[in-house]
Design a protein around this motif. Structure first.
Motif, PDB file in Angstrom:
ATOM      1  N   UNK A  80     -14.471 -17.310  17.289  1.00  0.00           N
ATOM      2  CA  UNK A  80     -15.710 -16.604  17.647  1.00  0.00           C
ATOM      3  C   UNK A  80     -15.879 -15.232  16.999  1.00  0.00           C
ATOM      4  N   UNK A  81     -14.763 -14.514  16.779  1.00  0.00           N
ATOM      5  CA  UNK A  81     -14.952 -13.096  16.442  1.00  0.00           C
ATOM      6  C   UNK A  81     -14.243 -12.606  15.184  1.00  0.00           C
ATOM      7  N   UNK A  82     -13.061 -13.163  14.886  1.00  0.00           N
ATOM      8  CA  UNK A  82     -12.322 -12.690  13.704  1.00  0.00           C
ATOM      9  C   UNK A  82     -12.127 -13.886  12.771  1.00  0.00           C
ATOM     10  N   UNK A  83     -12.787 -13.846  11.610  1.00  0.00           N
ATOM     11  CA  UNK A  83     -12.648 -14.954  10.659  1.00  0.00           C
ATOM     12  C   UNK A  83     -11.724 -14.543   9.528  1.00  0.00           C
ATOM     13  N   UNK A  84     -11.055 -15.513   8.932  1.00  0.00           N
ATOM     14  CA  UNK A  84     -10.172 -15.224   7.798  1.00  0.00           C
ATOM     15  C   UNK A  84     -10.532 -16.088   6.610  1.00  0.00           C
ATOM     16  N   UNK A  85     -10.538 -15.485   5.432  1.00  0.00           N
ATOM     17  CA  UNK A  85     -10.715 -16.225   4.181  1.00  0.00           C
ATOM     18  C   UNK A  85      -9.455 -16.008   3.362  1.00  0.00           C
ATOM     19  N   UNK A  86      -8.871 -17.095   2.873  1.00  0.00           N
ATOM     20  CA  UNK A  86      -7.592 -16.995   2.168  1.00  0.00           C
ATOM     21  C   UNK A  86      -7.764 -17.121   0.659  1.00  0.00           C
ATOM     22  N   UNK A  87      -6.666 -16.875  -0.057  1.00  0.00           N
ATOM     23  CA  UNK A  87      -6.676 -16.901  -1.523  1.00  0.00           C
ATOM     24  C   UNK A  87      -7.110 -18.249  -2.072  1.00  0.00           C
ATOM     25  N   UNK A  88      -6.560 -19.319  -1.512  1.00  0.00           N
ATOM     26  CA  UNK A  88      -6.844 -20.657  -2.039  1.00  0.00           C
ATOM     27  C   UNK A  88      -7.730 -21.424  -1.062  1.00  0.00           C
ATOM     28  N   UNK A  89      -9.033 -21.555  -1.366  1.00  0.00           N
ATOM     29  CA  UNK A  89      -9.931 -22.226  -0.418  1.00  0.00           C
ATOM     30  C   UNK A  89      -9.517 -23.657  -0.129  1.00  0.00           C
ATOM     31  N   UNK A  90      -8.823 -24.294  -1.076  1.00  0.00           N
ATOM     32  CA  UNK A  90      -8.448 -25.696  -0.852  1.00  0.00           C
ATOM     33  C   UNK A  90      -7.457 -25.863   0.295  1.00  0.00           C
ATOM     34  N   UNK A  91      -6.756 -24.763   0.660  1.00  0.00           N
ATOM     35  CA  UNK A  91      -5.838 -24.887   1.796  1.00  0.00           C
ATOM     36  C   UNK A  91      -6.615 -24.915   3.117  1.00  0.00           C
ATOM     37  N   UNK A  92      -7.873 -24.464   3.089  1.00  0.00           N
ATOM     38  CA  UNK A  92      -8.658 -24.435   4.332  1.00  0.00           C
ATOM     39  C   UNK A  92      -9.676 -25.562   4.400  1.00  0.00           C
ATOM     40  N   UNK A  93      -9.984 -26.178   3.241  1.00  0.00           N
ATOM     41  CA  UNK A  93     -10.973 -27.253   3.237  1.00  0.00           C
ATOM     42  C   UNK A  93     -10.282 -28.608   3.199  1.00  0.00           C
ATOM     43  N   UNK A  94     -10.894 -29.588   3.834  1.00  0.00           N
ATOM     44  CA  UNK A  94     -10.376 -30.956   3.773  1.00  0.00           C
ATOM     45  C   UNK A  94     -10.946 -31.623   2.510  1.00  0.00           C
ATOM     46  N   UNK A  95     -10.074 -32.008   1.555  1.00  0.00           N
ATOM     47  CA  UNK A  95     -10.590 -32.556   0.292  1.00  0.00           C
ATOM     48  C   UNK A  95     -11.304 -33.895   0.455  1.00  0.00           C
ATOM     49  N   UNK A  96     -11.090 -34.558   1.602  1.00  0.00           N
ATOM     50  CA  UNK A  96     -11.667 -35.894   1.792  1.00  0.00           C
ATOM     51  C   UNK A  96     -12.964 -35.877   2.586  1.00  0.00           C
ATOM     52  N   UNK A  97     -13.443 -34.695   2.947  1.00  0.00           N
ATOM     53  CA  UNK A  97     -14.700 -34.615   3.706  1.00  0.00           C
ATOM     54  C   UNK A  97     -15.737 -33.833   2.916  1.00  0.00           C
TER      55      UNK A  97
END
Ligand code: SF4
Length: 329
Positions: A98-115
Motif C-alpha cells: 500500500x505505501x512503500x514500493x520498491x523497484x529493483x535493478x533487474x525488472x525480470x526478477x520482479x516480472x513473471x516471464x510467462x504472464x
C-alpha cells in the motif's frame, strides 16, 4: 540541480535511527549497515550513493522487511512515527502493497516471464473487487502512457521478453505507481541500461515525483546520475553515512574526504578522461569491524585518532559529515 525548501518542523515520512544490519555467515557475523540515521520527507528525492557493498541496498531492504534470512536489523525504523522494525511479515507485506514500493535493478526478477504485462498490472487492482477488469485495464494503460510507453493500448498484452530493458524498467515503475505509494525506493534502477536510457529513467523518476508527489529514495553507485534530480544526498561507505546534505551543497561544498574523492572521479565535459582521479586502495574487509573511520586506510588526510575513534556526525543546516578533520569549505 534542484533543491526543495523544507522547514525543520516538517514531519519525516521515514525516519531511520542508528540502524545496523548484521549477517550471520559461516565465517562469522558481517555488519553490512553500521549505525545509519536518515530521514525521507514527503515528496523529496533522497539519493543514497555508495560503492557496491557500502550498505545502501541493505538499508533499503531493512526498511521493507526484505532482508535475506541470515540478516538481522537493529535500531529504529519509523514510518509516519510508528515503529516498523520487527513488525510481523503480514504487516510489512501490507506496507509494501500500500505505501512503500520498491523497484529493483533487474525488472525480470520482479516480472513473471510467462504472464502478459496486462495480467500482471491488473491483478492487484482487481483484488477484492476493487476495480472491474475494464477499469483496471484502462488504469494500467494510462499509467504506461504516463511513463512514456508509446502505443500502450496494444503493447500492454505483450510478454516481458518482448520489451527492451529500459521499457521493462518503465513498466516496473508504472506497476509500482499503480498502488499510489507514498515512497518509492528505486535500487540501482538504471545499472543494467545504456547511458542514454539511464538518463531517461532518472528523468522519469523526477517527473513521477513532480506529478504525484511520491517521495523517492534513489539508491545508486553513480554520483553523476543523481545530481539533476535529487534534493538531498547521503554518501555511504562501508555501512555508514559519511556525509548527508542538500545535493547542491554537497556537490559545491563537500566536507568529507571520501565525498571529495568521489566527486573527483565523476566524469565531466570540461575534464580530460586522463585527469580522472580514482580512489586509491580498497574498501575494508566487511568481516573486520573497524572501531574508527572506515575510510582511514585510503584517506590522504588521516589523523592519529582516525583508525581507532569513530568520528561523530557533525554539521549544521542539514549538512552533516562524519570526519575528525574539519575541512575548509
Ligand atoms: Fe580521513 Fe580521518 Fe576524516 Fe576518516 S575521519 S575521512 S580518516 S580525516
Amino acid at each position: 540541480m534542484r533543491s526543495t525548501p523544507r522547514t525543520d518542523t516538517e514531519q519525516a515520512l521515514l525516519s531511520i535511527r542508528d540502524l545496523s544490519v548484521t549477517f550471520d555467515t559461516p565465517g562469522g557475523p558481517i555488519r553490512a549497515v553500521d549505525g545509519v540515521s536518515l530521514d525521507v520527507h514527503p515528496g523529496e528525492v533522497l539519493a543514497v550513493v555508495g560503492e557496491s557493498g557500502s550498505g545502501k541496498s541493505q538499508t533499503a531492504l531493512a526498511v521493507t522487511g526484505l532482508l535475506a534470512a541470515n540478516g538481522a536489523a537493529e535500531g529504529s525504523i519509523q514510518w509516519h512515527r510508528s515503529e516498523i522494525l520487527g513488525l510481523p511479515e503480514h504487516r510489512l507485506a501490507r506496507l509494501r502493497a500500500d505505501e512503500i514500493a520498491m523497484v529493483f535493478q533487474n525488472p525480470m526478477t520482479s516480472l513473471n516471464p510467462y504472464l502478459r504485462v496486462s495480467v500482471q498490472m491488473m491483478e492487484g487492482m482487481m483484488l477484492n473487487g476493487r476495480m472491474t477488469r475494464p477499469e483496471a485495464r484502462a488504469a494500467s494503460i494510462e499509467m504506461l502512457e504516463s511513463v512514456q510507453i508509446a502505443d500502450a493500448a496494444s503493447r500492454i498484452d505483450r510478454y516481458p521478453h518482448e520489451f527492451s530493458g529500459g521499457m521493462l524498467q518503465r513498466i516496473m515503475i508504472a506497476m509500482s505507481l499503480l498502488r499510489r505509494p507514498r515512497l518509492l525506493i528505486a535500487d540501482e534502477p538504471t545499472t543494467a541500461l545504456d547511458v542514454t536510457v539511464q538518463m531517461q529513467i532518472v528523468r522519469l523518476l523526477g517527473e513521477v515525483r513532480r506529478k504525484s508527489g511520491t517521495a523517492i529514495m534513489l539508491i545508486t553507485h553513480d554520483l553523476g546520475l543523481v545530481a539533476s534530480i535529487s534534493d538531498r544526498i547521503a554518501i555511504m561507505y562501508s555501512g555508514r553515512i559519511m556525509e548527508i546534505g542538500h545535493t547542491e551543497e554537497v556537490f559545491s561544498r563537500p566536507r568529507h574526504p571520501y565525498t571529495r574523492a568521489l566527486l573527483e572521479a565523476v566524469p565531466r565535459l570540461d575534464r580530460d578522461e586522463a585527469e580522472l582521479q580514482g580512489i586509491a586502495g580498497e574498501p575494508p574487509d566487511p568481516e573486520v569491524r573497524i572501531p574508527g573511520c572506515p575510510f582511514h586506510t585510503r584517506c590522504a588526510h588521516r589523523l592519529s585518532q582516525c583508525a581507532d575513534i569513530r568520528p561523530p556526525m557533525d554539521g549544521a543546516d542539514g549538512h552533516f559529515h562524519a570526519c575528525h578533520l574539519s575541512l575548509a569549505p
